[in-house]
Structure formats: C-alpha cells, structure tokens
Design a protein around this motif. Structure first.
Motif, short mmCIF file in Angstrom:
data_model
loop_
_atom_site.label_atom_id
_atom_site.label_comp_id
_atom_site.label_asym_id
_atom_site.label_seq_id
_atom_site.Cartn_x
_atom_site.Cartn_y
_atom_site.Cartn_z
N SER A 161 0.83 -1.22 0.00
CA SER A 161 0.00 0.00 0.00
C SER A 161 0.85 1.26 0.00
O SER A 161 0.39 2.32 -0.39
N MET A 162 2.11 1.15 0.45
CA MET A 162 3.01 2.30 0.42
C MET A 162 3.74 2.42 -0.90
O MET A 162 4.59 3.30 -1.06
N MET A 163 3.43 1.56 -1.84
CA MET A 163 4.09 1.59 -3.15
C MET A 163 3.19 2.21 -4.21
O MET A 163 3.18 1.80 -5.36
N HIS A 164 2.40 3.18 -3.81
CA HIS A 164 1.59 3.96 -4.75
C HIS A 164 2.21 5.34 -4.83
O HIS A 164 1.80 6.27 -4.14
N TYR A 165 3.21 5.48 -5.66
CA TYR A 165 3.97 6.72 -5.74
C TYR A 165 3.18 7.78 -6.51
O TYR A 165 2.40 7.49 -7.42
N ASP A 166 3.41 9.02 -6.14
CA ASP A 166 2.66 10.13 -6.73
C ASP A 166 3.56 11.36 -6.77
O ASP A 166 4.18 11.72 -5.78
N GLN A 167 3.64 11.99 -7.93
CA GLN A 167 4.44 13.21 -8.11
C GLN A 167 3.63 14.20 -8.93
O GLN A 167 3.17 13.88 -10.02
N GLN A 168 3.44 15.41 -8.38
CA GLN A 168 2.63 16.40 -9.09
C GLN A 168 3.25 17.79 -8.94
O GLN A 168 3.70 18.17 -7.87
N ILE A 169 3.23 18.52 -10.03
CA ILE A 169 3.63 19.93 -10.05
C ILE A 169 2.56 20.69 -10.83
O ILE A 169 2.18 20.29 -11.93
N SER A 170 2.07 21.76 -10.26
CA SER A 170 1.10 22.62 -10.94
C SER A 170 1.57 24.07 -10.82
O SER A 170 2.33 24.41 -9.91
N SER A 171 1.12 24.92 -11.73
CA SER A 171 1.57 26.32 -11.68
C SER A 171 0.50 27.24 -12.24
O SER A 171 -0.32 26.86 -13.07
N ASN A 172 0.54 28.47 -11.74
CA ASN A 172 -0.32 29.53 -12.25
C ASN A 172 0.31 30.86 -11.85
O ASN A 172 1.17 30.91 -10.97
N LEU A 173 -0.09 31.91 -12.50
CA LEU A 173 0.34 33.25 -12.11
C LEU A 173 -0.63 33.81 -11.08
O LEU A 173 -1.84 33.52 -11.12
N VAL A 174 -0.12 34.60 -10.16
CA VAL A 174 -0.97 35.32 -9.22
C VAL A 174 -0.91 36.82 -9.47
O VAL A 174 -1.70 37.58 -8.91
N TYR A 175 0.04 37.23 -10.31
CA TYR A 175 0.12 38.62 -10.75
C TYR A 175 0.82 38.65 -12.10
O TYR A 175 1.78 37.92 -12.33
N ASN A 176 0.33 39.52 -13.00
CA ASN A 176 0.90 39.59 -14.35
C ASN A 176 0.59 40.95 -14.95
O ASN A 176 -0.40 41.12 -15.66
N ASN A 177 1.43 41.91 -14.64
CA ASN A 177 1.20 43.28 -15.14
C ASN A 177 2.46 44.11 -14.90
O ASN A 177 3.35 43.72 -14.16
N HIS A 178 2.53 45.27 -15.58
CA HIS A 178 3.64 46.22 -15.42
C HIS A 178 5.01 45.58 -15.66
O HIS A 178 6.01 46.01 -15.07
N GLY A 179 5.05 44.58 -16.50
CA GLY A 179 6.32 43.92 -16.78
C GLY A 179 6.76 42.93 -15.73
O GLY A 179 7.83 42.32 -15.85
N TYR A 180 5.93 42.72 -14.69
CA TYR A 180 6.21 41.73 -13.66
C TYR A 180 5.30 40.53 -13.85
O TYR A 180 4.16 40.65 -14.33
N ALA A 181 5.77 39.37 -13.43
CA ALA A 181 4.96 38.16 -13.39
C ALA A 181 5.33 37.39 -12.14
O ALA A 181 6.51 37.14 -11.89
N VAL A 182 4.34 37.04 -11.34
CA VAL A 182 4.58 36.27 -10.11
C VAL A 182 4.01 34.88 -10.32
O VAL A 182 2.79 34.70 -10.44
N LEU A 183 4.90 33.91 -10.37
CA LEU A 183 4.54 32.52 -10.66
C LEU A 183 4.44 31.73 -9.36
O LEU A 183 5.37 31.71 -8.56
N SER A 184 3.30 31.07 -9.18
CA SER A 184 3.08 30.21 -8.02
C SER A 184 3.18 28.76 -8.49
O SER A 184 2.43 28.34 -9.39
N VAL A 185 4.09 27.98 -7.90
CA VAL A 185 4.30 26.59 -8.31
C VAL A 185 4.05 25.68 -7.10
O VAL A 185 4.75 25.77 -6.09
N GLY A 186 3.05 24.83 -7.21
CA GLY A 186 2.76 23.87 -6.16
C GLY A 186 3.37 22.53 -6.49
O GLY A 186 3.42 22.13 -7.66
N ASN A 187 3.83 21.82 -5.48
CA ASN A 187 4.41 20.50 -5.71
C ASN A 187 3.96 19.53 -4.63
O ASN A 187 3.73 19.92 -3.48
N TYR A 188 3.83 18.27 -5.02
CA TYR A 188 3.45 17.21 -4.08
C TYR A 188 4.17 15.94 -4.50
O TYR A 188 4.29 15.65 -5.70
N ALA A 189 4.65 15.18 -3.52
CA ALA A 189 5.31 13.91 -3.82
C ALA A 189 5.05 12.92 -2.70
O ALA A 189 5.14 13.27 -1.51
#
Length: 388
Positions: free
Chosen positions: A241-269
């Motif tokens: 039951s402990m051999m169900h491996y899982d790896q995930q990365i997701s991303s989105n911007l939380v700000y994108n204006n005035h030449g700036y971009a703030v990237l939020s990256v979530g990860n789970y393993a």
C-alpha cells in the motif's frame, strides 16, 4: 494558498484511467501529449464579481483547471479548487473557493462556491456564499501582462503480479513558460530547472524536454524500488500500500502586469511513508529585464524591523491573541523570516512550507502584509512600476 494539498489529493484519479500496465512510459505519454495539445492555455481575465473589480488567472491543461483571483481593492489571493465531477451540460464548472480569513473581518466560515463557464475570451457564472443571493461573475480576457503557455507531462504505470495490491506510480507536471515570442527564454528555463526541477544540468534543452526527463526519472525510480522489494523476497509481505507513488507539479500566475509576473508553483510527492510532502514556491519575475526578483528589489527593510510586522499579521491571520505565545502554532517564539515571497497590487505575502516553522498539520503558512504597512520601505523603482 491552502488549496494546494487538497488539489493534489484529487488529481491522480483523473488520469490513472489513461495509465499503462507494466509497460514503458514513452508511448502512453506521447499519445496523451498529442491529444491534449489543442486544449491548453493560460489567460488573465478582468471584470467583476458581485460588482467588485477582480483579476482572475486561469490555466487549463486538458480537462484540468488551475484558477485563482484577487479583488482589486485588497489584492489577497483566492484559490479555487476545481471539482472534476461537477461538469454541468458540458460547460458549467464547479469550484470551491478558499478565501483568506483574517481575524475580525466578519467573513463567514463557509467556503464560497462558484459556477463558471470558462472560455478563452470570457468567463460567466456566479459566486454563492452560504444561503446568500448569488453574485454574478462577468470577466473578459485581458490584454495586460505577458503571454504564457502551459507545458505538461503526464504518465502513470501499474505493476501487476502482487497478491495484496497493485503498485502504481503517477506523475503530472504542468508548468507555465513565456509565450508569444519566437526567441527561446533560456533564462526562464534555467530558473525553472534550478528551482523547481532541482537539476544542475544547465544545458540548452527546452522546458518540455526537461519536464519529460524529470517525469520519466520518477517512473523509473518507482520501477527500481519495486524491483528492489521483489529482490529482497518481501514482495508479498511488504506494505505494498506504500508503493503507490505520486508526483505532481502545478503552476499559475498570481500577478501579471507592469512587466512583472509572479509565478506560483505547487508541488506534491509521495514515495512511501505516513504521508506525502507538498509545498508552494513563489517566483517573482521581472519579464522586462529577464531575471528573478530578490527581496531587496522590492523592499529596503531590515530583518529587525520586518519581523514584528510579520508577527503582527501572522497573529491576525491565524487568530492568536497578543497575550498568547506564537508557539500555539509555531515551533519557536518568533516567526523566522523567509525569502519565499510574492506580491499583488495590494501587498506582499510570505509563504512557509510544512515543517518549516510549524507542524505538518498546519499546512502552508501564508502571511499577508498590505503595502500600507510597508510603504516606507518600498524600493522606489518597484513602487513606481506598480503604481503604488
């Protein structure tokens, strides 16, 4: 930000039906990539929810959505958890909002629900909080900000031949990269490789290639671990039951204006043990100068001055009275400083990972500080570009 861990719990079931059984990952992954290529985009939207101006960021990759928004008058991030089984008539999507709750703001404890119809050029729908009347949602695609596109890699595998269970592994990687230009953004790819994919191999491979290598390595490591378990002679008795491996990365911007971009990256393993590990990495990017912003690019404040400000807002956000010790939540009597920060039009947030300053049960610690409390220490160039 508390959406991150719950999101990762839902995603594996969505993709395992496309997985393989005891086969190499190359063919299945390539097939899914070609099918999903026409169904992915990042878009920033602006409009109103209940008559209040908002900015929303949407990443669609295949049948999944990553969505957040901010009210323009406060700038605090509201994350939306996509409920996959909620599709209505093939258009309306159901989301649960995880809104920030500060002490004394009068906000209800009920998580708001949103029904949205999302198109590349607009979003319609409504938001409902408890039994209150629904608030209409009306947003249009914005021309502000930099263009980004999602890049993804999905794969899964099941290994048969065990009496008690069927070991499995799943990897889902979705990252944003700059779009709208024919010039490769090597600086961005190098940053993602170093900070997110944790590789020091700074060659000229594309982000897609680097993600593919990262995902395949996870699957192959899973195979090796299962083979090791078999070779030890404990294949039938071991806790499969402990051999169900899982790896995930997701991303989105939380700000994108005035030449700036703030990237939020979530990860789970999860690679065995009592629970998986997850976190949130914030990357503040100056797209004009093609570099990552440091804390000193935003604020001139020293640590001795910043710490009590952070602790004040930590107490407010997590409802700890002034006469109570911070150890009601934190490991220590003081809140340590972090360089994992982000900004929006309303202020600056600071993210602490599980176990960094508090127990795993408290999850991500997110401390939000409005610009009003930091204005004397804002870097002039940053404040000018942000219009603060």
């Amino acid at each position: 930000m508390k959406k991150t861990f719950l999101l990762f719990l839902f995603v594996p079931a969505l993709f395992f039906s496309c997985g393989q059984t005891d086969k190499k990952s190359d063919t299945a992954a390539a097939g899914r990539d070609s099918v999903m290529a026409a169904d992915h985009y990042y878009m920033q939207y602006q409009g109103t929810i209940g008559g209040q101006p908002v900015t929303m960021h949407v990443v669609r990759f295949g049948s999944t959505y990553d969505v957040n928004y901010t009210y323009d008058n406060d700038g605090q991030i509201r994350d939306l958890l996509f409920q996959k089984d909620s599709l209505l008539k093939n258009d309306s999507l159901f989301f649960t909002e995880f809104a920030p709750r500060n002490a004394g703001n009068g906000q209800e404890d009920t998580d708001p629900q949103l029904r949205l119809v999302i198109h590349p050029d607009r979003i319609d729908g409504f938001k409902r909080i408890g039994e209150k009347d629904p608030q209409p949602v009306a947003l249009l695609a914005s021309r502000n900000g930099n263009a980004f596109i999602p890049v993804g890699y999905l794969d899964s595998i099941r290994l048969t031949g065990f009496k008690q269970d069927t070991p499995s592994a799943f990897t889902s990687l979705v990252l944003l990269e700059p779009g709208g230009t024919t010039t490769p953004q090597h600086w961005f790819t190098a940053l993602i490789k170093r900070t997110i994919l944790a590789t020091q191999k700074m060659d000229s491979t594309s982000l897609q290639t680097a993600m593919t290598q990262f995902g395949r390595s996870f699957i192959e490591n899973f195979r090796d671990d299962v083979d090791t378990m078999k070779a030890s002679g404990n294949g039938d008795e071991a806790p499969v039951s402990m051999m169900h491996y899982d790896q995930q990365i997701s991303s989105n911007l939380v700000y994108n204006n005035h030449g700036y971009a703030v990237l939020s990256v979530g990860n789970y393993a999860y690679t065995g043990g009592a629970h998986g590990m997850y976190g949130q990495t914030m990357l503040c990017l100056d797209m004009k100068q093609q570099r990552e912003l440091t804390f000193r690019d935003v604020l001139t404040i020293d640590s001795a001055t910043l710490q009590p400000i952070l602790e004040h807002h930590f107490r407010a956000r997590y409802k700890i009275a002034d006469n109570k010790p911070l150890t009601e939540i934190l490991f220590d009597e003081r809140l340590a400083l972090t360089d994992n920060f982000y900004f929006t039009p309303g202020g600056i947030g600071f993210i602490y990972q599980p176990y960094e300053v508090a127990a795993y049960a408290f999850g991500l610690i997110d401390v939000w500080v409005p610009y009003a409390d930091l204005k004397p220490w804002l870097q002039p160039a940053f404040a000018q570009r942000m219009g603060i």
